[in-house]
Design a protein around this motif. Sequence first.
Motif, PDB file in Angstrom:
ATOM      1  N   PRO A   1      55.826  13.450  14.450  1.00 36.17           N
ATOM      2  CA  PRO A   1      57.246  13.590  14.830  1.00 36.17           C
ATOM      3  C   PRO A   1      57.917  14.661  13.984  1.00 36.17           C
ATOM      4  CG  PRO A   1      56.635  11.279  14.654  1.00 36.17           C
ATOM      5  CD  PRO A   1      55.461  12.066  14.131  1.00 36.17           C
ATOM      6  N   GLY A   2      58.633  15.563  14.659  1.00 33.78           N
ATOM      7  CA  GLY A   2      59.273  16.671  13.979  1.00 33.78           C
ATOM      8  C   GLY A   2      58.372  17.862  13.771  1.00 33.78           C
ATOM      9  N   GLY A   3      57.107  17.720  14.055  1.00 35.65           N
ATOM     10  CA  GLY A   3      56.152  18.798  13.844  1.00 35.65           C
ATOM     11  C   GLY A   3      56.082  19.779  15.001  1.00 35.65           C
ATOM     12  N   THR A   4      55.231  20.772  14.818  1.00 37.18           N
ATOM     13  CA  THR A   4      55.046  21.831  15.813  1.00 37.18           C
ATOM     14  C   THR A   4      53.607  21.829  16.288  1.00 37.18           C
ATOM     15  OG1 THR A   4      56.788  23.218  14.868  1.00 37.18           O
ATOM     16  CG2 THR A   4      55.106  24.324  16.200  1.00 37.18           C
ATOM     17  N   VAL A   5      53.440  22.021  17.597  1.00 35.74           N
ATOM     18  CA  VAL A   5      52.106  22.072  18.182  1.00 35.74           C
ATOM     19  C   VAL A   5      52.095  23.108  19.283  1.00 35.74           C
ATOM     20  CG1 VAL A   5      52.600  20.237  19.860  1.00 35.74           C
ATOM     21  CG2 VAL A   5      50.237  20.668  19.150  1.00 35.74           C
ATOM     22  N   THR A   6      50.949  23.771  19.437  1.00 37.87           N
ATOM     23  CA  THR A   6      50.791  24.756  20.505  1.00 37.87           C
ATOM     24  C   THR A   6      49.652  24.338  21.421  1.00 37.87           C
ATOM     25  OG1 THR A   6      51.654  26.584  19.181  1.00 37.87           O
ATOM     26  CG2 THR A   6      50.266  27.150  21.060  1.00 37.87           C
ATOM     27  N   LEU A   7      49.948  24.234  22.697  1.00 36.61           N
ATOM     28  CA  LEU A   7      48.958  23.947  23.722  1.00 36.61           C
ATOM     29  C   LEU A   7      48.584  25.272  24.375  1.00 36.61           C
ATOM     30  CD1 LEU A   7      50.891  21.395  23.369  1.00 36.61           C
ATOM     31  CD2 LEU A   7      50.103  20.727  25.664  1.00 36.61           C
ATOM     32  N   THR A   8      47.313  25.448  24.702  1.00 37.92           N
ATOM     33  CA  THR A   8      46.908  26.707  25.305  1.00 37.92           C
ATOM     34  C   THR A   8      46.281  26.498  26.680  1.00 37.92           C
ATOM     35  OG1 THR A   8      44.698  26.771  24.327  1.00 37.92           O
ATOM     36  CG2 THR A   8      46.512  27.715  23.031  1.00 37.92           C
ATOM     37  N   CYS A   9      46.257  27.601  27.424  1.00 39.41           N
ATOM     38  CA  CYS A   9      45.786  27.606  28.806  1.00 39.41           C
ATOM     39  C   CYS A   9      44.966  28.868  29.001  1.00 39.41           C
ATOM     40  CB  CYS A   9      47.011  27.581  29.728  1.00 39.41           C
ATOM     41  SG  CYS A   9      46.683  27.625  31.493  1.00 39.41           S
ATOM     42  N   GLY A  10      43.665  28.715  29.091  1.00 35.49           N
ATOM     43  CA  GLY A  10      42.783  29.859  29.203  1.00 35.49           C
ATOM     44  C   GLY A  10      42.165  29.985  30.586  1.00 35.49           C
ATOM     45  N   SER A  11      41.642  31.153  30.847  1.00 35.36           N
ATOM     46  CA  SER A  11      41.017  31.434  32.139  1.00 35.36           C
ATOM     47  C   SER A  11      39.583  31.866  31.949  1.00 35.36           C
ATOM     48  CB  SER A  11      41.783  32.534  32.872  1.00 35.36           C
ATOM     49  OG  SER A  11      41.088  32.925  34.039  1.00 35.36           O
ATOM     50  N   SER A  12      38.704  31.350  32.786  1.00 29.69           N
ATOM     51  CA  SER A  12      37.291  31.728  32.717  1.00 29.69           C
ATOM     52  C   SER A  12      37.076  33.179  33.116  1.00 29.69           C
ATOM     53  CB  SER A  12      36.455  30.810  33.618  1.00 29.69           C
ATOM     54  OG  SER A  12      36.853  30.959  34.981  1.00 29.69           O
ATOM     55  N   THR A  13      38.081  33.792  33.751  1.00 31.57           N
ATOM     56  CA  THR A  13      37.929  35.176  34.207  1.00 31.57           C
ATOM     57  C   THR A  13      38.335  36.171  33.140  1.00 31.57           C
ATOM     58  OG1 THR A  13      40.140  35.227  35.182  1.00 31.57           O
ATOM     59  CG2 THR A  13      38.328  34.509  36.607  1.00 31.57           C
ATOM     60  N   GLY A  14      38.886  35.688  32.033  1.00 31.93           N
ATOM     61  CA  GLY A  14      39.263  36.583  30.955  1.00 31.93           C
ATOM     62  C   GLY A  14      40.673  36.333  30.463  1.00 31.93           C
TER      63      GLY A  14
ATOM     64  N   LEU B   1      49.450  34.142  24.132  1.00 32.80           N
ATOM     65  CA  LEU B   1      49.000  34.116  22.751  1.00 32.80           C
ATOM     66  C   LEU B   1      47.484  34.184  22.706  1.00 32.80           C
ATOM     67  CD1 LEU B   1      50.169  33.657  19.836  1.00 32.80           C
ATOM     68  CD2 LEU B   1      49.695  31.215  20.185  1.00 32.80           C
ATOM     69  N   GLY B   2      46.954  35.247  22.090  1.00 32.91           N
ATOM     70  CA  GLY B   2      45.508  35.330  21.923  1.00 32.91           C
ATOM     71  C   GLY B   2      44.742  35.308  23.234  1.00 32.91           C
ATOM     72  N   GLY B   3      45.288  35.938  24.262  1.00 33.30           N
ATOM     73  CA  GLY B   3      44.601  36.009  25.539  1.00 33.30           C
ATOM     74  C   GLY B   3      44.787  34.799  26.427  1.00 33.30           C
ATOM     75  N   LYS B   4      45.631  33.892  25.991  1.00 29.62           N
ATOM     76  CA  LYS B   4      45.887  32.683  26.769  1.00 29.62           C
ATOM     77  C   LYS B   4      47.390  32.506  26.967  1.00 29.62           C
ATOM     78  CE  LYS B   4      41.869  30.165  24.912  1.00 29.62           C
ATOM     79  NZ  LYS B   4      41.430  28.903  24.255  1.00 29.62           N
ATOM     80  N   ALA B   5      47.739  31.652  27.913  1.00 31.43           N
ATOM     81  CA  ALA B   5      49.121  31.188  28.001  1.00 31.43           C
ATOM     82  C   ALA B   5      49.277  30.059  26.996  1.00 31.43           C
ATOM     83  CB  ALA B   5      49.441  30.702  29.401  1.00 31.43           C
ATOM     84  N   ALA B   6      50.468  29.939  26.436  1.00 26.42           N
ATOM     85  CA  ALA B   6      50.698  28.938  25.402  1.00 26.42           C
ATOM     86  C   ALA B   6      52.024  28.229  25.630  1.00 26.42           C
ATOM     87  CB  ALA B   6      50.667  29.587  24.022  1.00 26.42           C
ATOM     88  N   LEU B   7      52.011  26.959  25.295  1.00 22.63           N
ATOM     89  CA  LEU B   7      53.230  26.155  25.288  1.00 22.63           C
ATOM     90  C   LEU B   7      53.400  25.632  23.865  1.00 22.63           C
ATOM     91  CD1 LEU B   7      55.515  24.627  26.905  1.00 22.63           C
ATOM     92  CD2 LEU B   7      53.912  22.694  27.006  1.00 22.63           C
ATOM     93  N   THR B   8      54.512  26.004  23.253  1.00 28.59           N
ATOM     94  CA  THR B   8      54.784  25.568  21.889  1.00 28.59           C
ATOM     95  C   THR B   8      55.915  24.554  21.891  1.00 28.59           C
ATOM     96  OG1 THR B   8      54.019  27.654  20.954  1.00 28.59           O
ATOM     97  CG2 THR B   8      55.434  26.285  19.572  1.00 28.59           C
ATOM     98  N   LEU B   9      55.661  23.466  21.192  1.00 27.67           N
ATOM     99  CA  LEU B   9      56.661  22.416  21.026  1.00 27.67           C
ATOM    100  C   LEU B   9      57.036  22.403  19.548  1.00 27.67           C
ATOM    101  CD1 LEU B   9      58.240  19.860  21.773  1.00 27.67           C
ATOM    102  CD2 LEU B   9      56.092  18.569  21.628  1.00 27.67           C
ATOM    103  N   SER B  10      58.289  22.706  19.272  1.00 27.70           N
ATOM    104  CA  SER B  10      58.777  22.760  17.892  1.00 27.70           C
ATOM    105  C   SER B  10      59.766  21.628  17.650  1.00 27.70           C
ATOM    106  CB  SER B  10      59.468  24.106  17.642  1.00 27.70           C
ATOM    107  OG  SER B  10      58.590  25.175  17.900  1.00 27.70           O
TER     108      SER B  10
END
Lengths: 113, 108
Positions: free
Chosen positions: B13-26, B68-77
């Motif tokens: 609780p109160g922390g930060t996390v980043t979820l990522t979404c990558g593609s097999s095509t690059g 972020l880093g070749g992926k889509a990212a969702l950051t929760l702060s």
Amino acid sequence: QVQLQESGPGLVKSSETLSLTCSVSGYSISTGYYWVWVRQPPGKGLEWLATIHLSGPTYYNPSLQSRVTISADTSKNQFSLKLTSVTAADTAVYYCATLHDAWGQGTLVTVSS
Amino acid sequence: AVVTQEPSLTVSPGGTVTLTCGSSTGTVTSGQWPYWFQQKPGQAPRTLIYDTTNKHSLTPARFSGSLLGGKAALTLSGAQPEDEAEYYCSLSYSGDVIFGGGTKLTVL
């Protein structure tokens, strides 16, 4: 505020056709937006089925393309899904949505043998 | 194509996390119109982020989208207990939409 509501039979017999309708309020579907159908088998993830844009192309999930049809009725401000030759694997909650804005509440369709 | 997400993540609780979404095509690009959705048990999904960075009008400010880093990212702060949910991303491939398998986010 766009609102969507799915309707259709909750039980479909195996090998028959699943037909669902999405009623849209708060926005005219002919104005724009992409309208989609998505499903979610019990306990599993989301699967996109089809997309329609009234002024553009229609897209279908390649794995279902031979069985699925999406259409729209602008006079009723509705769009619809038909899925033919259903099997138990088609049992799922079916959602209509415009992905950038609103989702319907979903409707559970069970395929019975 | 296959869209990949972390199966599960935990944030305090109160922390930060980043979820990522990558593609097999690059590399994921903005042209694949990354979306992020939140789904709680027994509820329909709801859209959090569309077109990489755009927030739905009801999306809390603590959520943000990016590439972020070749992926889509969702950051929760500043995670809140009510953010515990399943999160799905989607990518467009010339009009075809593919969803990721989802990330189960635990706030603990």
